[in-house]
Design an enzyme around this catalytic site. Structure first.
Site, mmCIF file in Angstrom:
data_model
loop_
_atom_site.group_PDB
_atom_site.id
_atom_site.type_symbol
_atom_site.label_atom_id
_atom_site.label_comp_id
_atom_site.label_asym_id
_atom_site.label_seq_id
_atom_site.Cartn_x
_atom_site.Cartn_y
_atom_site.Cartn_z
ATOM 1 N N LYS A 194 36.400 -0.034 33.803
ATOM 2 C CA LYS A 194 36.495 -1.240 32.974
ATOM 3 C C LYS A 194 37.842 -1.935 33.177
ATOM 4 O O LYS A 194 37.911 -3.170 33.226
ATOM 5 C CB LYS A 194 36.279 -0.887 31.503
ATOM 6 C CG LYS A 194 34.857 -0.469 31.163
ATOM 7 C CD LYS A 194 33.881 -1.606 31.412
ATOM 8 C CE LYS A 194 32.460 -1.264 31.069
ATOM 9 N NZ LYS A 194 31.515 -2.369 31.327
ATOM 10 N N SER A 224 35.406 -2.564 27.159
ATOM 11 C CA SER A 224 35.343 -1.413 26.271
ATOM 12 C C SER A 224 36.723 -1.068 25.740
ATOM 13 O O SER A 224 37.749 -1.303 26.399
ATOM 14 C CB SER A 224 34.783 -0.212 27.044
ATOM 15 O OG SER A 224 34.999 0.999 26.344
ATOM 16 N N TYR A 238 35.219 6.261 33.478
ATOM 17 C CA TYR A 238 34.531 5.107 32.908
ATOM 18 C C TYR A 238 35.530 4.052 32.442
ATOM 19 O O TYR A 238 35.405 2.858 32.745
ATOM 20 C CB TYR A 238 33.647 5.541 31.737
ATOM 21 C CG TYR A 238 33.149 4.395 30.903
ATOM 22 C CD1 TYR A 238 32.269 3.448 31.433
ATOM 23 C CD2 TYR A 238 33.575 4.221 29.588
ATOM 24 C CE1 TYR A 238 31.825 2.370 30.669
ATOM 25 C CE2 TYR A 238 33.137 3.156 28.823
ATOM 26 C CZ TYR A 238 32.258 2.230 29.374
ATOM 27 O OH TYR A 238 31.839 1.173 28.626
ATOM 28 N N LYS A 278 27.898 4.163 31.478
ATOM 29 C CA LYS A 278 28.864 4.162 30.384
ATOM 30 C C LYS A 278 29.143 5.516 29.740
ATOM 31 O O LYS A 278 29.836 5.581 28.718
ATOM 32 C CB LYS A 278 28.395 3.197 29.294
ATOM 33 C CG LYS A 278 27.076 3.588 28.639
ATOM 34 C CD LYS A 278 26.643 2.542 27.606
ATOM 35 C CE LYS A 278 25.356 2.958 26.891
ATOM 36 N NZ LYS A 278 25.524 4.144 26.054
ATOM 37 N N LEU A 320 27.057 9.532 19.515
ATOM 38 C CA LEU A 320 26.895 10.326 18.304
ATOM 39 C C LEU A 320 25.771 9.836 17.390
ATOM 40 O O LEU A 320 24.893 10.613 17.008
ATOM 41 C CB LEU A 320 28.221 10.358 17.531
ATOM 42 C CG LEU A 320 28.198 11.094 16.186
ATOM 43 C CD1 LEU A 320 27.812 12.556 16.380
ATOM 44 C CD2 LEU A 320 29.568 10.971 15.507
#
Length: 393
Positions: A186, A158, A182, A118, A239
């Protein structure tokens, strides 16, 4: 836990969760165990997770059961025990063997498919690895599900399927064109699943397969006990866990590098829609319940399906408002007391300015809600990190 017309306990439904030991998977399994309706089977190759997470999930669920029910039934106790399998999804022989082992136990009722690579940045560096692991493995899983007549799937999608969306907040009907490798994996998986739902069987009947794709925005936080949380192998890519590791000292970077401050947002940094991991996990349980044929929720969900023949539906799971990188840093500064230093560097390939959900459809049809706020997410994350500075290791 009884049927409407008798005192006989309902049998536990076997539900397989791929990527069960990961951050999202472990909290989804915890939430499933709390219902005492499912026997959870976890498949994980521990590429980016740890077996200890599942041990803790089971222990936490059992402890909570005993607190709420001093004399729990044997079946309720069994519902807190996870059947754990170390297995790689790209190994169809191993996956088929797991499905086969449950054939005499009622079969696998449904699958929650979370396992995937991911990292947006990494996906552009090793695209073939991402396509093999995310797309080819999903095709193989669907083939095995079909072989064993397992017809219910929750797919972990996502917000990256939207690429650079034309409108904010993002609705489910927004066109899908992932802006990273990525994100494209998806999109491909969603299209494959939708095509499978739409397919016609050899006897001319509609495929009984039904699937719900949950398009996650940004899950954050941890269980408030601090007993389970996010612990990726190696340096955190996302993050919030990176900030937590910096504050606890396991990442020693003196400065947080911010990827661009020239985006068309309030402070120039990227904006994302964050929701608490337990709110996200609750969305999976509701979606799984929506796959139960004959239920009011099942009829409600698929009455508006965009799938031409079969049953496929996608939902955004988010809060509906966003936070910028610098706002997240400020929130973590308050939660941890750590004085973060930042340095702006160039944009990162694959990043888009804003990803904010319009969760209205999930609220209206599933009854989904994400009430926990950013302060709670940061507090729970920090509680987990302080209690577990080295995670599950």
């Amino acid at each position: 836990m009884t049927t409407a017309n008798s005192n006989t306990p309902e049998l536990l439904k076997n539900v397989l969760v791929t990527g069960g030991a990961g951050y999202i998977g472990s909290h989804v399994i915890y939430t499933l165990l709390r219902t005492h309706k499912y026997k959870v089977i976890s498949i994980d190759n521990y590429h980016n997770s740890f077996p200890a997470a599942l041990t803790r999930v089971s222990s936490l669920a059992l402890s909570e059961l005993k607190e709420s029910s001093p004399e729990p039934s044997a079946q309720d106790i069994d519902s807190t025990v996870i059947d754990v399998h170390e297995c790689d999804l790209i190994n169809p022989t191993a996956v088929r063997s797991i499905f086969s082992s449950y054939a005499s136990k009622g079969g696998i009722w449904g699958v929650i498919h979370i396992a995937a690579y991911k990292a947006v940045g990494e996906s552009s560096e090793i695209p073939l690895t991402y396509y093999a692991n995310n797309v080819a493995a999903t095709i193989s899983l669907l083939q095995i599900m079909q072989e064993f007549h397992c017809t219910r799937l929750i797919y972990s999608s996502s917000a990256t399927v939207y690429g650079v969306p034309p409108d904010i907040p993002i609705k489910e009907e927004t066109r899908r064109e992932g802006d990273s490798v990525y994100g494209r994996t998806k999109v491909m998986c969603e299209l494959i699943i939708e095509d499978f739902c739409d397919s016609i069987m050899n006897d001319g009947e509609t495929n009984p397969f039904q699937a719900i794709s949950l398009r996650y925005f940004n899950p954050a936080g941890a269980h408030p006990s601090g007993y389970i949380g996010e612990h990726p192998r190696g340096r955190p890519e996302n993050l919030l866990p990176l900030l937590a590791h910096m504050a606890v000292g396991t990442v020693t970077d003196p400065v947080l590098k911010v990827f661009g401050n020239d985006y068309p947002t309030a402070d120039g940094t990227c904006v994302r829609d964050y929701l608490h991991i337990l709110d996200l996990a609750a969305g999976h349980v509701i979606a799984l319940q929506a796959l139960e044929e004959g239920s009011e929720l099942n009829a409600k969900v698929f009455a508006g399906s965009t799938s031409s023949n079969g049953k496929f539906k996608a939902y955004n799971l988010g809060k509906g408002h966003g936070m910028s990188v610098m706002q997240i840093v400020d929130a973590m500064r308050k939660a941890t007391g750590h004085d973060y230093k930042t340095e702006v560097i160039g944009r990162r390939r694959g990043d888009v300015p804003e990803l904010i959900a319009d969760p209205a459809l999930a609220r209206a049809e599933l009854g989904f809600d994400a009430p926990r706020d950013l302060e709670t997410m940061c507090r729970d994350l920090w509680n987990w990190q302080v209690k577990n500075p080295t995670g599950y290791e």
